[in-house]
Design a protein around this motif. Structure first.
Motif, PDB file in Angstrom:
ATOM      1  N   GLN A   5       0.803  -1.216   0.000  1.00 42.58           N
ATOM      2  CA  GLN A   5       0.000   0.000   0.000  1.00 42.58           C
ATOM      3  C   GLN A   5       0.836   1.265   0.000  1.00 42.58           C
ATOM      4  OE1 GLN A   5      -2.503  -0.379   3.420  1.00 42.58           O
ATOM      5  NE2 GLN A   5      -3.574  -2.164   2.625  1.00 42.58           N
ATOM      6  N   VAL A   6       2.163   1.139   0.104  1.00 45.02           N
ATOM      7  CA  VAL A   6       3.050   2.295   0.172  1.00 45.02           C
ATOM      8  C   VAL A   6       3.763   2.468  -1.155  1.00 45.02           C
ATOM      9  CG1 VAL A   6       5.084   3.283   1.300  1.00 45.02           C
ATOM     10  CG2 VAL A   6       3.386   2.036   2.651  1.00 45.02           C
ATOM     11  N   ASN A   7       3.752   3.706  -1.638  1.00 44.73           N
ATOM     12  CA  ASN A   7       4.416   4.018  -2.898  1.00 44.73           C
ATOM     13  C   ASN A   7       5.250   5.271  -2.684  1.00 44.73           C
ATOM     14  OD1 ASN A   7       5.151   4.143  -5.579  1.00 44.73           O
ATOM     15  ND2 ASN A   7       3.243   5.068  -6.241  1.00 44.73           N
ATOM     16  N   PHE A   8       6.563   5.139  -2.773  1.00 40.32           N
ATOM     17  CA  PHE A   8       7.454   6.281  -2.636  1.00 40.32           C
ATOM     18  C   PHE A   8       7.745   6.852  -4.017  1.00 40.32           C
ATOM     19  CE2 PHE A   8       8.280   3.968   1.252  1.00 40.32           C
ATOM     20  CZ  PHE A   8       8.304   4.983   2.190  1.00 40.32           C
ATOM     21  N   ILE A   9       7.672   8.164  -4.128  1.00 38.98           N
ATOM     22  CA  ILE A   9       7.937   8.830  -5.400  1.00 38.98           C
ATOM     23  C   ILE A   9       9.042   9.849  -5.164  1.00 38.98           C
ATOM     24  CG2 ILE A   9       6.975  10.283  -7.220  1.00 38.98           C
ATOM     25  CD1 ILE A   9       4.204   9.116  -6.383  1.00 38.98           C
ATOM     26  N   LEU A  10      10.120   9.721  -5.899  1.00 38.72           N
ATOM     27  CA  LEU A  10      11.215  10.675  -5.830  1.00 38.72           C
ATOM     28  C   LEU A  10      11.118  11.572  -7.047  1.00 38.72           C
ATOM     29  CD1 LEU A  10      13.861  11.676  -4.564  1.00 38.72           C
ATOM     30  CD2 LEU A  10      15.040   9.925  -5.906  1.00 38.72           C
ATOM     31  N   SER A  11      10.882  12.853  -6.807  1.00 38.74           N
ATOM     32  CA  SER A  11      10.669  13.782  -7.906  1.00 38.74           C
ATOM     33  C   SER A  11      10.866  15.207  -7.416  1.00 38.74           C
ATOM     34  CB  SER A  11       9.248  13.626  -8.443  1.00 38.74           C
ATOM     35  OG  SER A  11       8.957  14.613  -9.392  1.00 38.74           O
ATOM     36  N   SER A  12      11.134  16.103  -8.313  1.00 41.12           N
ATOM     37  CA  SER A  12      11.123  17.518  -7.988  1.00 41.12           C
ATOM     38  C   SER A  12       9.683  17.933  -7.726  1.00 41.12           C
ATOM     39  CB  SER A  12      11.688  18.337  -9.148  1.00 41.12           C
ATOM     40  OG  SER A  12      11.360  19.697  -8.988  1.00 41.12           O
ATOM     41  N   VAL A  13       9.461  18.677  -6.660  1.00 43.70           N
ATOM     42  CA  VAL A  13       8.098  19.137  -6.390  1.00 43.70           C
ATOM     43  C   VAL A  13       7.613  20.102  -7.466  1.00 43.70           C
ATOM     44  CG1 VAL A  13       8.214  18.809  -3.907  1.00 43.70           C
ATOM     45  CG2 VAL A  13       8.825  21.021  -4.869  1.00 43.70           C
ATOM     46  N   LEU A  14       8.545  20.729  -8.147  1.00 42.01           N
ATOM     47  CA  LEU A  14       8.169  21.693  -9.188  1.00 42.01           C
ATOM     48  C   LEU A  14       7.744  21.000 -10.479  1.00 42.01           C
ATOM     49  CD1 LEU A  14      11.062  24.245  -8.595  1.00 42.01           C
ATOM     50  CD2 LEU A  14       8.756  24.268  -7.634  1.00 42.01           C
ATOM     51  N   ASP A  15       8.272  19.808 -10.721  1.00 40.78           N
ATOM     52  CA  ASP A  15       7.966  19.088 -11.962  1.00 40.78           C
ATOM     53  C   ASP A  15       6.952  17.968 -11.780  1.00 40.78           C
ATOM     54  OD1 ASP A  15       9.879  20.669 -13.233  1.00 40.78           O
ATOM     55  OD2 ASP A  15      11.475  19.244 -12.775  1.00 40.78           O
ATOM     56  N   PHE A  16       6.672  17.618 -10.543  1.00 38.40           N
ATOM     57  CA  PHE A  16       5.795  16.482 -10.270  1.00 38.40           C
ATOM     58  C   PHE A  16       4.378  16.748 -10.764  1.00 38.40           C
ATOM     59  CE2 PHE A  16       3.012  14.018  -7.398  1.00 38.40           C
ATOM     60  CZ  PHE A  16       3.483  12.752  -7.723  1.00 38.40           C
TER      61      PHE A  16
END
Length: 124
Positions: A5-16
């Motif tokens: 149930q857990v999904n980690f997303i690594l991304s720029s907050v500006l481009d997400f």
């Protein structure tokens, strides 16, 4: 099984790409002091809209720009008072359930900024 149930997303907050009503929890850890006032406002607005009802936004930041000097890393840092953060969160429909203030939260002896905050806000 919690792991499924857990999904980690690594991304720029500006481009997400924020999808409405999509997340139960969003973490903004040691980040917002590197966002300009305009970027901060846009990011918090997007986060609020992408939380499901009852979802939480956790924020951890130092109020005036991080722990290292700009000379050392050429990183632009910004001052965001707790009053501004509180106002933005409330304007975007988030109810603040916790604000914890800490002096020198990272324990760095030469830290320029020693005022840190932990904030939990819930979408109502």
């Amino acid at each position: 099984n919690t792991r499924s149930q857990v999904n980690f997303i690594l991304s720029s907050v500006l481009d997400f790409e924020y999808k409405p009503d999509n997340f139960d929890l969003i973490l903004l850890m040691r980040l917002i002091m590197y966002l300009s006032p305009e970027e901060l406002e846009a990011t918090l607005k997007k986060c609020a809209s992408s939380l499901r009802k009852g979802g939480h936004l956790l924020i951890n930041y130092t109020s005036s720009g991080g722990f290292v000097s700009e000379v050392d890393y050429s990183v632009k840092k910004h001052y965001h008072s707790i009053h501004i953060i509180r106002s933005l969160l409330e304007n975007y429909g988030l109810n603040i359930t916790l604000i914890r203030e800490e002096q020198n939260p990272a324990g760095i002896p030469r830290a320029r900024e020693r005022q840190g905050y932990y904030i939990i806000a819930k979408k109502v």
